[in-house]
Design an enzyme around this catalytic site. Structure first.
Site, PDB file in Angstrom:
ATOM      1  N   LYS A   1       9.316   4.156  -6.257  1.00  0.00           N
ATOM      2  CA  LYS A   1       8.901   3.464  -7.478  1.00  0.00           C
ATOM      3  C   LYS A   1      10.085   3.126  -8.360  1.00  0.00           C
ATOM      4  O   LYS A   1      10.090   2.090  -9.029  1.00  0.00           O
ATOM      5  CB  LYS A   1       7.870   4.303  -8.238  1.00  0.00           C
ATOM      6  CG  LYS A   1       6.543   4.356  -7.489  1.00  0.00           C
ATOM      7  CD  LYS A   1       5.432   4.978  -8.287  1.00  0.00           C
ATOM      8  CE  LYS A   1       4.131   4.911  -7.498  1.00  0.00           C
ATOM      9  NZ  LYS A   1       3.078   5.746  -8.055  1.00  0.00           N
TER      10      LYS A   1
ATOM     11  N   LYS B   1       0.859   1.323   3.645  1.00  0.00           N
ATOM     12  CA  LYS B   1      -0.297   2.126   3.232  1.00  0.00           C
ATOM     13  C   LYS B   1      -1.240   1.265   2.390  1.00  0.00           C
ATOM     14  O   LYS B   1      -0.769   0.472   1.573  1.00  0.00           O
ATOM     15  CB  LYS B   1       0.273   3.290   2.393  1.00  0.00           C
ATOM     16  CG  LYS B   1      -0.717   4.288   1.908  1.00  0.00           C
ATOM     17  CD  LYS B   1      -0.052   5.249   0.926  1.00  0.00           C
ATOM     18  CE  LYS B   1       0.078   4.623  -0.450  1.00  0.00           C
ATOM     19  NZ  LYS B   1       0.506   5.535  -1.512  1.00  0.00           N
TER      20      LYS B   1
ATOM     21  N   LYS C   1      -3.733  -0.697  -3.937  1.00  0.00           N
ATOM     22  CA  LYS C   1      -4.052  -1.799  -4.841  1.00  0.00           C
ATOM     23  C   LYS C   1      -2.775  -2.582  -5.178  1.00  0.00           C
ATOM     24  O   LYS C   1      -2.774  -3.809  -5.234  1.00  0.00           O
ATOM     25  CB  LYS C   1      -4.685  -1.179  -6.095  1.00  0.00           C
ATOM     26  CG  LYS C   1      -4.924  -2.123  -7.212  1.00  0.00           C
ATOM     27  CD  LYS C   1      -6.335  -2.662  -7.203  1.00  0.00           C
ATOM     28  CE  LYS C   1      -6.537  -3.497  -8.449  1.00  0.00           C
ATOM     29  NZ  LYS C   1      -7.285  -4.692  -8.219  1.00  0.00           N
TER      30      LYS C   1
HETATM   31  P1  TYM Z   1      -3.757   7.973  -6.108  1.00  0.00           P
HETATM   32  O1  TYM Z   1      -4.539   7.606  -7.320  1.00  0.00           O
HETATM   33  O2  TYM Z   1      -2.679   7.071  -5.669  1.00  0.00           O
HETATM   34  O3  TYM Z   1      -4.736   8.164  -4.891  1.00  0.00           O
HETATM   35  C1  TYM Z   1      -5.906   8.971  -4.967  1.00  0.00           C
HETATM   36  C2  TYM Z   1      -6.093   9.694  -3.643  1.00  0.00           C
HETATM   37  O4  TYM Z   1      -6.257   8.741  -2.586  1.00  0.00           O
HETATM   38  C3  TYM Z   1      -5.324   9.026  -1.554  1.00  0.00           C
HETATM   39  N1  TYM Z   1      -4.905   7.750  -0.934  1.00  0.00           N
HETATM   40  C4  TYM Z   1      -4.926   7.485   0.376  1.00  0.00           C
HETATM   41  N2  TYM Z   1      -5.300   8.236   1.432  1.00  0.00           N
HETATM   42  C5  TYM Z   1      -5.210   7.668   2.664  1.00  0.00           C
HETATM   43  N3  TYM Z   1      -4.769   6.400   2.871  1.00  0.00           N
HETATM   44  C6  TYM Z   1      -4.389   5.608   1.834  1.00  0.00           C
HETATM   45  N4  TYM Z   1      -3.969   4.372   2.047  1.00  0.00           N
HETATM   46  C7  TYM Z   1      -4.454   6.153   0.514  1.00  0.00           C
HETATM   47  N5  TYM Z   1      -4.156   5.664  -0.720  1.00  0.00           N
HETATM   48  C8  TYM Z   1      -4.439   6.647  -1.594  1.00  0.00           C
HETATM   49  C9  TYM Z   1      -4.153   9.686  -2.260  1.00  0.00           C
HETATM   50  O5  TYM Z   1      -3.364  10.458  -1.366  1.00  0.00           O
HETATM   51  C10 TYM Z   1      -4.861  10.534  -3.281  1.00  0.00           C
HETATM   52  O6  TYM Z   1      -5.295  11.754  -2.730  1.00  0.00           O
HETATM   53  N6  TYM Z   1      -0.560  11.418  -7.851  1.00  0.00           N
HETATM   54  C11 TYM Z   1      -1.920  11.203  -7.416  1.00  0.00           C
HETATM   55  C12 TYM Z   1      -2.950  11.541  -8.481  1.00  0.00           C
HETATM   56  C13 TYM Z   1      -2.907  12.946  -9.000  1.00  0.00           C
HETATM   57  C14 TYM Z   1      -3.287  14.115  -8.301  1.00  0.00           C
HETATM   58  C15 TYM Z   1      -3.135  15.176  -9.253  1.00  0.00           C
HETATM   59  C16 TYM Z   1      -3.721  14.366  -6.995  1.00  0.00           C
HETATM   60  C17 TYM Z   1      -2.546  13.307 -10.263  1.00  0.00           C
HETATM   61  N7  TYM Z   1      -2.700  14.668 -10.405  1.00  0.00           N
HETATM   62  C18 TYM Z   1      -3.424  16.505  -8.889  1.00  0.00           C
HETATM   63  C19 TYM Z   1      -3.997  15.690  -6.648  1.00  0.00           C
HETATM   64  C20 TYM Z   1      -3.844  16.732  -7.591  1.00  0.00           C
HETATM   65  C21 TYM Z   1      -2.093   9.721  -7.081  1.00  0.00           C
HETATM   66  O7  TYM Z   1      -1.390   8.890  -7.571  1.00  0.00           O
HETATM   67  O8  TYM Z   1      -3.172   9.446  -6.281  1.00  0.00           O
END
Ligand code: TYM
Length: 328
Positions: free
Chosen positions: A112, A195, A198
């Protein structure tokens, strides 16, 4: 005490099939047998500096989609990060036992910050400290299990390291969290390259109308070596086939694999089957989301109740932390 599950999801507009298969499906399943707590991380979303109106709308949209996917406020806690101020206070305290070097090695930060720099934007301290806030999210609830996709595993490893360091300095208090991955831990987008996300624009939205999904599938990448219908294809080189494995029933997947290799099935037909499989999952979610759209108070009251429950747990842990570190 029941073991706790915690996870967070960013309110980035519309949640997509990767979120669902990689994480949300597990959120739903873990409502049974665990005390499950799920958080819409609006403060994390600030790292991309969204328009304030849009952020507000996206938080509601994420909550509506999560409930539509099967999270039930009676069986779990769903809340918004900024409704529980303990997260940011704990993040500050934890940042004082987090190594700068460890944070610098986070691949998401590297990606990022590279992206920001290539656009001539500055790299914010918030982006750098993002995984510390994520650690605070989890350990505030002393969660043992964290359902996530593969891209979050490094952050969970960091959380474990931060917990160990806190324990070395101040004594045992937290639980070392474990990531829980689903078989669909990394769903590729329709470009077949990155991956699903959005921000890449390569996603199938969970609430996207079936017609629009169909159009996207029509132009999605398949096995590039298969030029014509009569050429045999190689399923293992095809992203459409890989998606089938997570959404289509096993007998049908086996048939597709065999038929693709002997040119018995063409890409158009194969994509049609995939569209139908996605619709079997997304159709009921869309229907439930439409119901919730007509009754927004159900979503609002779930978040309100969730914030009360989350604050209760979070305040207790934060009290213990303040005591330990000498802030009272
Ligand atoms: P985020 O919002 O990007 O994604 C939410 C969840 O979806 C999973 N994910 C995917 N899994 C498989 N294939 C994909 N293409 C894919 N895209 C997204 C992500 O791995 C995630 O589990 N940093 C985290 C949010 C967060 C969080 C936390 C997670 C903040 N605090 C505490 C766990 C515990 C994030 O940006 O997820």
């Amino acid at each position: 005490m029941q073991r706790r599950v915690f996870s967070g999801i960013q309110p980035t507009g519309s949640l997509h099939l990767g979120n669902y298969l990689g994480a949300i499906q597990n959120y739903v399943a873990l409502q049974d047998g665990y005390e499950a707590i799920y958080c819409i991380v609006d403060q994390h979303a600030l790292t991309i500096r969204p328009d304030p109106q849009e952020l507000r709308a996206n938080v509601f949209e994420a909550a509506r989609t999560l409930l539509a996917c099967g999270l039930e406020p009676k069986r779990c806690t769903v809340f918004v990060q900024s409704h529980v101020p303990a997260h940011t206070e704990l993040a500050w305290i934890l940042s004082c036992v987090t190594s700068f070097g460890d944070l610098s090695r986070m691949t998401q930060f590297k990606d990022k910050s590279d992206q920001a720099e290539s656009k001539g934007e500055f790299v914010s301290a918030g982006l750098f400290g993002y995984p510390v806030l994520q650690t605070a999210d989890i350990v505030l609830y002393k969660a043992a299990v964290v359902p996530v996709g593969e891209d979050q595993v490094q952050h969970i490893e960091l959380a474990r390291e931060v917990v160990r360091r806190f324990h070395t300095v101040y004594g045992e208090l937290f639980v070392e969290p474990q990531a829980l991955l689903s078989p669909a831990k990394r769903i590729l987008g329709l470009d077949g390259q990155f991956k699903m996300s959005k921000s890449r624009g390569n996603e199938i939205g969970l609430l996207e109308p079936a017609e629009s999904v169909k159009k996207k599938l029509a132009v999605a990448k398949t096995d590039e070596k298969r030029k014509r219908r009569q050429d045999p294809g190689e399923p293992n080189d095809c992203n459409i086939y890989s998606l089938h494995q997570y959404v289509t029933d096993r007998a049908e997947v086996a048939r597709i694999e065999t038929e693709c290799r002997r040119a018995g099935i063409g890409c158009v037909e194969c994509k049609g089957i995939l569209g139908a499989s996605v619709e079997r999952i997304a159709g009921p979610i869309r229907a439930r989301a439409a119901e919730l759209d007509a009754q927004p108070e159900i979503v609002r009251s779930a978040l309100k109740e969730g914030a009360v429950k989350a604050n209760e747990i979070a305040q207790k842990t934060l009290g213990e932390v303040r005591e330990r570190v000498g802030l009272r």
